[in-house]
Design a protein around this motif. Structure first.
Motif, short mmCIF file in Angstrom:
data_model
loop_
_atom_site.label_atom_id
_atom_site.label_comp_id
_atom_site.label_asym_id
_atom_site.label_seq_id
_atom_site.Cartn_x
_atom_site.Cartn_y
_atom_site.Cartn_z
N ALA A 21 0.82 -1.21 0.00
CA ALA A 21 0.00 0.00 0.00
C ALA A 21 0.86 1.26 0.00
O ALA A 21 0.53 2.25 -0.66
CB ALA A 21 -0.93 -0.01 1.21
N VAL A 22 1.97 1.24 0.75
CA VAL A 22 2.86 2.40 0.79
C VAL A 22 3.52 2.63 -0.56
O VAL A 22 3.66 3.77 -1.01
CB VAL A 22 3.92 2.21 1.89
N ALA A 46 -2.46 -2.00 -4.26
CA ALA A 46 -2.21 -3.03 -3.25
C ALA A 46 -3.48 -3.80 -2.91
O ALA A 46 -3.41 -4.88 -2.32
CB ALA A 46 -1.63 -2.40 -1.99
N LEU A 47 -4.63 -3.25 -3.26
CA LEU A 47 -5.88 -3.97 -3.00
C LEU A 47 -5.92 -5.30 -3.76
O LEU A 47 -6.57 -6.25 -3.32
CB LEU A 47 -7.08 -3.10 -3.39
N PHE A 48 -5.24 -5.36 -4.91
CA PHE A 48 -5.18 -6.63 -5.64
C PHE A 48 -4.43 -7.68 -4.82
O PHE A 48 -4.78 -8.86 -4.83
CB PHE A 48 -4.51 -6.43 -7.00
N VAL A 49 -3.37 -7.24 -4.12
CA VAL A 49 -2.64 -8.16 -3.24
C VAL A 49 -3.55 -8.62 -2.10
O VAL A 49 -3.57 -9.81 -1.75
CB VAL A 49 -1.37 -7.48 -2.69
N ALA A 50 -4.29 -7.67 -1.53
CA ALA A 50 -5.21 -8.02 -0.45
C ALA A 50 -6.27 -9.00 -0.92
O ALA A 50 -6.61 -9.97 -0.22
CB ALA A 50 -5.86 -6.75 0.10
N ILE A 51 -6.79 -8.77 -2.12
CA ILE A 51 -7.81 -9.68 -2.66
C ILE A 51 -7.23 -11.08 -2.87
O ILE A 51 -7.89 -12.10 -2.62
CB ILE A 51 -8.37 -9.11 -3.98
N ALA A 108 -12.08 -8.94 5.77
CA ALA A 108 -12.47 -7.53 5.79
C ALA A 108 -11.33 -6.66 6.31
O ALA A 108 -11.07 -5.57 5.78
CB ALA A 108 -13.72 -7.35 6.66
N MET A 109 -10.62 -7.13 7.33
CA MET A 109 -9.51 -6.36 7.88
C MET A 109 -8.38 -6.22 6.87
O MET A 109 -7.74 -5.17 6.78
CB MET A 109 -9.00 -7.03 9.16
N PHE A 110 -8.12 -7.28 6.10
CA PHE A 110 -7.10 -7.18 5.06
C PHE A 110 -7.42 -6.04 4.10
O PHE A 110 -6.56 -5.21 3.77
CB PHE A 110 -7.01 -8.49 4.26
N LEU A 111 -8.67 -5.99 3.66
CA LEU A 111 -9.08 -4.98 2.68
C LEU A 111 -9.11 -3.58 3.29
O LEU A 111 -8.64 -2.61 2.68
CB LEU A 111 -10.45 -5.34 2.12
#
Length: 209
Positions: free
Chosen positions: A54-55, A61-66, A91-94
């Motif tokens: 994300a930084v 980075a949302l693709f990584v979270a998904i 949910a916390m990841f996203l």
């Protein structure tokens, strides 16, 4: 948005770091969750990957979270422990990824705005220096010449009675020089006003008067 190069790792190193962390996270998900049948503790390591992504890459980075959410869902379904805790972790990841990405993006946007403002101020400073230099070239030397000529006319009155007609002619010449200096100054002010639209109207009228 471009990030500050002075505080940013080489893009290739960033990718390798994220790839290695991603492999570690997937490995933990498979080994600990799938084989050891526990979903407690190890997922905290996922946040290192998500925060760094994300930084460095903001909302991408949302693709990584998904991807991590998908891996968690798959192993949870395979193990048979899919429940509300699984949904909460996903949910916390996203949410964490989105918040860190948004903060990082706003931080770098603010930094770029500060740099742009600094460059604009420097540009205005250089323009002002150029303006003053132009004034010096167009006005200072002619005024010095005008002063010397007027001084010479005054000295004609020392010790003798000057020819009034000659004095009038010389004064008329110097008056024409003074009018030319004033015209040059007004022309210069007009050029400055037309170039810099941010000048307030009151000052604009004064400079072009």
């Amino acid at each position: 948005m471009n990030q500050s190069d002075g505080k940013k790792l080489d893009p290739g190193r960033q990718v390798w770091i994220l790839v290695v962390l991603g492999m570690v996270c997937i490995g933990l998900e498979v080994v600990v969750h799938f084989f050891m049948r526990t979903a407690i503790g190890y997922t905290h390591i996922f946040y290192i990957l998500l925060i760094l992504a994300a930084v460095w890459y903001y909302r991408k980075a949302l693709f990584v979270a998904i991807a991590l959410v998908a891996a968690t869902f798959i192993t949870s379904l395979a193990v048979g422990d899919f429940n509300w805790a699984t949904l909460l972790r996903a949910a916390m990841f996203l949410v964490v990824t989105f918040i860190v990405a948004w903060i990082s993006e706003e931080r770098d946007r603010g930094r770029l705005e500060i740099v742009a403002q600094k460059e604009a101020i420097e540009k205005e400073h250089y323009a002002l220096v150029g303006y003053l230099s132009e004034i010096t070239l167009r006005i200072k030397n002619p005024i010095k010449i005008l002063r010397d000529n007027l001084l010479a006319i005054r000295m004609e009155f020392d010790g003798k009675i000057p020819d009034i007609d000659i004095v009038k002619m010389e004064l008329s010449t110097q008056l024409a020089h003074a009018e030319q200096i004033l015209s040059n100054f007004q022309e210069l002010n007009k050029d400055v006003v037309e170039e810099h639209t941010e000048i307030p109207n009151a000052y604009r009228d004064f400079l072009t008067r």
